[in-house]
Design a protein around this motif. Sequence first.
Motif, PDB file in Angstrom:
ATOM      1  N   ALA A 197       1.406  -1.209   0.012  1.00  4.92           N
ATOM      2  CA  ALA A 197      -0.190   0.321   0.047  1.00  4.92           C
ATOM      3  C   ALA A 197       1.464   1.040  -0.012  1.00  4.92           C
ATOM      4  O   ALA A 197       0.727   1.977  -1.118  1.00  4.92           O
ATOM      5  N   GLU A 198       2.521   1.390   0.300  1.00  8.56           N
ATOM      6  CA  GLU A 198       2.397   2.145   0.967  1.00  8.56           C
ATOM      7  C   GLU A 198       3.405   2.840  -0.318  1.00  8.56           C
ATOM      8  O   GLU A 198       3.536   4.018  -0.864  1.00  8.56           O
ATOM      9  N   ALA A 199       3.781   1.052  -1.341  1.00 10.56           N
ATOM     10  CA  ALA A 199       5.054   1.174  -2.391  1.00 10.56           C
ATOM     11  C   ALA A 199       3.417   2.050  -3.334  1.00 10.56           C
ATOM     12  O   ALA A 199       4.234   2.788  -4.594  1.00 10.56           O
ATOM     13  N   SER A 200       3.289   1.968  -3.336  1.00  9.09           N
ATOM     14  CA  SER A 200       1.460   2.290  -4.379  1.00  9.09           C
ATOM     15  C   SER A 200       0.946   3.322  -4.495  1.00  9.09           C
ATOM     16  O   SER A 200       0.310   4.198  -4.847  1.00  9.09           O
ATOM     17  N   GLY A 201       1.247   4.023  -2.822  1.00  6.25           N
ATOM     18  CA  GLY A 201       0.503   5.132  -2.310  1.00  6.25           C
ATOM     19  C   GLY A 201      -1.306   4.965  -2.758  1.00  6.25           C
ATOM     20  O   GLY A 201      -2.299   5.985  -2.089  1.00  6.25           O
ATOM     21  N   GLY A 202      -1.892   3.610  -2.515  1.00  4.10           N
ATOM     22  CA  GLY A 202      -2.736   3.329  -2.817  1.00  4.10           C
ATOM     23  C   GLY A 202      -3.628   2.086  -1.518  1.00  4.10           C
ATOM     24  O   GLY A 202      -2.700   2.008  -0.236  1.00  4.10           O
ATOM     25  N   SER A 203      -4.390   1.342  -1.889  1.00  2.00           N
ATOM     26  CA  SER A 203      -4.811   0.585  -0.686  1.00  2.00           C
ATOM     27  C   SER A 203      -3.901  -0.584  -1.158  1.00  2.00           C
ATOM     28  O   SER A 203      -3.741  -1.374  -2.015  1.00  2.00           O
ATOM     29  N   ALA A 204      -4.016  -1.943  -0.306  1.00  2.00           N
ATOM     30  CA  ALA A 204      -3.716  -3.311  -0.383  1.00  2.00           C
ATOM     31  C   ALA A 204      -4.921  -3.928   0.766  1.00  2.00           C
ATOM     32  O   ALA A 204      -5.247  -3.742   1.803  1.00  2.00           O
ATOM     33  N   VAL A 205      -5.382  -5.437   0.012  1.00  2.00           N
ATOM     34  CA  VAL A 205      -6.054  -6.543   1.156  1.00  2.00           C
ATOM     35  C   VAL A 205      -6.375  -7.285   0.964  1.00  2.00           C
ATOM     36  O   VAL A 205      -4.588  -8.039  -0.224  1.00  2.00           O
ATOM     37  N   GLY A 206      -5.696  -8.249   2.425  1.00  2.00           N
ATOM     38  CA  GLY A 206      -5.680  -9.798   1.955  1.00  2.00           C
ATOM     39  C   GLY A 206      -6.450 -10.282   1.261  1.00  2.00           C
ATOM     40  O   GLY A 206      -7.746 -10.270   1.392  1.00  2.00           O
ATOM     41  N   LEU A 207      -5.962 -11.180   0.166  1.00  2.00           N
ATOM     42  CA  LEU A 207      -6.510 -12.119  -0.395  1.00  2.00           C
ATOM     43  C   LEU A 207      -6.248 -13.635   0.270  1.00  2.00           C
ATOM     44  O   LEU A 207      -5.582 -13.810  -0.003  1.00  2.00           O
ATOM     45  N   LYS A 208      -7.272 -14.921  -0.442  1.00  2.00           N
ATOM     46  CA  LYS A 208      -6.582 -16.405   0.068  1.00  2.00           C
ATOM     47  C   LYS A 208      -7.695 -16.791  -1.497  1.00  2.00           C
ATOM     48  O   LYS A 208      -8.838 -16.291  -1.535  1.00  2.00           O
ATOM     49  N   ARG A 209      -6.705 -17.838  -2.010  1.00  2.00           N
ATOM     50  CA  ARG A 209      -7.853 -18.453  -2.980  1.00  2.00           C
ATOM     51  C   ARG A 209      -8.770 -19.897  -2.251  1.00  2.00           C
ATOM     52  O   ARG A 209      -8.292 -20.393  -1.266  1.00  2.00           O
ATOM     53  N   VAL A 210     -10.094 -19.855  -2.694  1.00  2.00           N
ATOM     54  CA  VAL A 210     -10.767 -21.208  -1.974  1.00  2.00           C
ATOM     55  C   VAL A 210     -11.635 -21.593  -3.370  1.00  2.00           C
ATOM     56  O   VAL A 210     -11.310 -20.842  -4.257  1.00  2.00           O
TER      57      VAL A 210
END
Length: 182
Positions: A45-58
């Motif tokens: 998120a810091e590197a992009s200046g945006g947001s990041a979410v945690g994901l999981k493959r199900v």
Amino acid sequence: LDVPHGLGHAVGCAREAVGDAPFAVLLPDDIMGDSSLLSQMADVAEASGGSAVGLKRVAPSEVSSYGVVETIGDVDADGVVRVRSMVEKPAMDEAPSDLILIGRYVLAADAFEAIDRVTPGANGEIQLTDALKMLANDAPFHGVVSKISRYDTGTPFGWLTAVVDLALNDDQIGAQFRAWLQ
Ligand code: G1P
């Protein structure tokens, strides 16, 4: 009288306390094996200046219990992928992928403005997912696919596996609990 209107509403209530800075949201019924995912998400998120979410493959049969993302391009070697959009609790045949939102988010402060614009969605609630969908339209938005263990204690099976695994690995009662299970 203030009453709960959903996850988006709950996060919106923290606006004054958070102020104008990036912030993390951790849903406590999703228990993660360690904090490495959140730390990687903060870096992304810091590197992009945006947001990041945690994901999981199900498995496809599980997607309709969660928020599901639509990605742009492939997941890279670090597990990072760009997110175009997302949808809360889609029907299995309408899900854009098999990557679900787990309860970890690192969000730009703009998330609060997006929450303000959200109208009731799935289950009649103000959904955080709907706000993040708006955010992903306007600003950098990434997902990080988790490789660490995760327990969704919101289901009986997830709760039981969390209790058993954590107890087995506990320094103080692990050995005694393992002997009893055997
Ligand atoms: C919430 C979110 C959903 C996410 C899930 C993770 O759903 O709305 O997008 O996938 O947490 O556990 P809930 O558990 O409140 O149904």
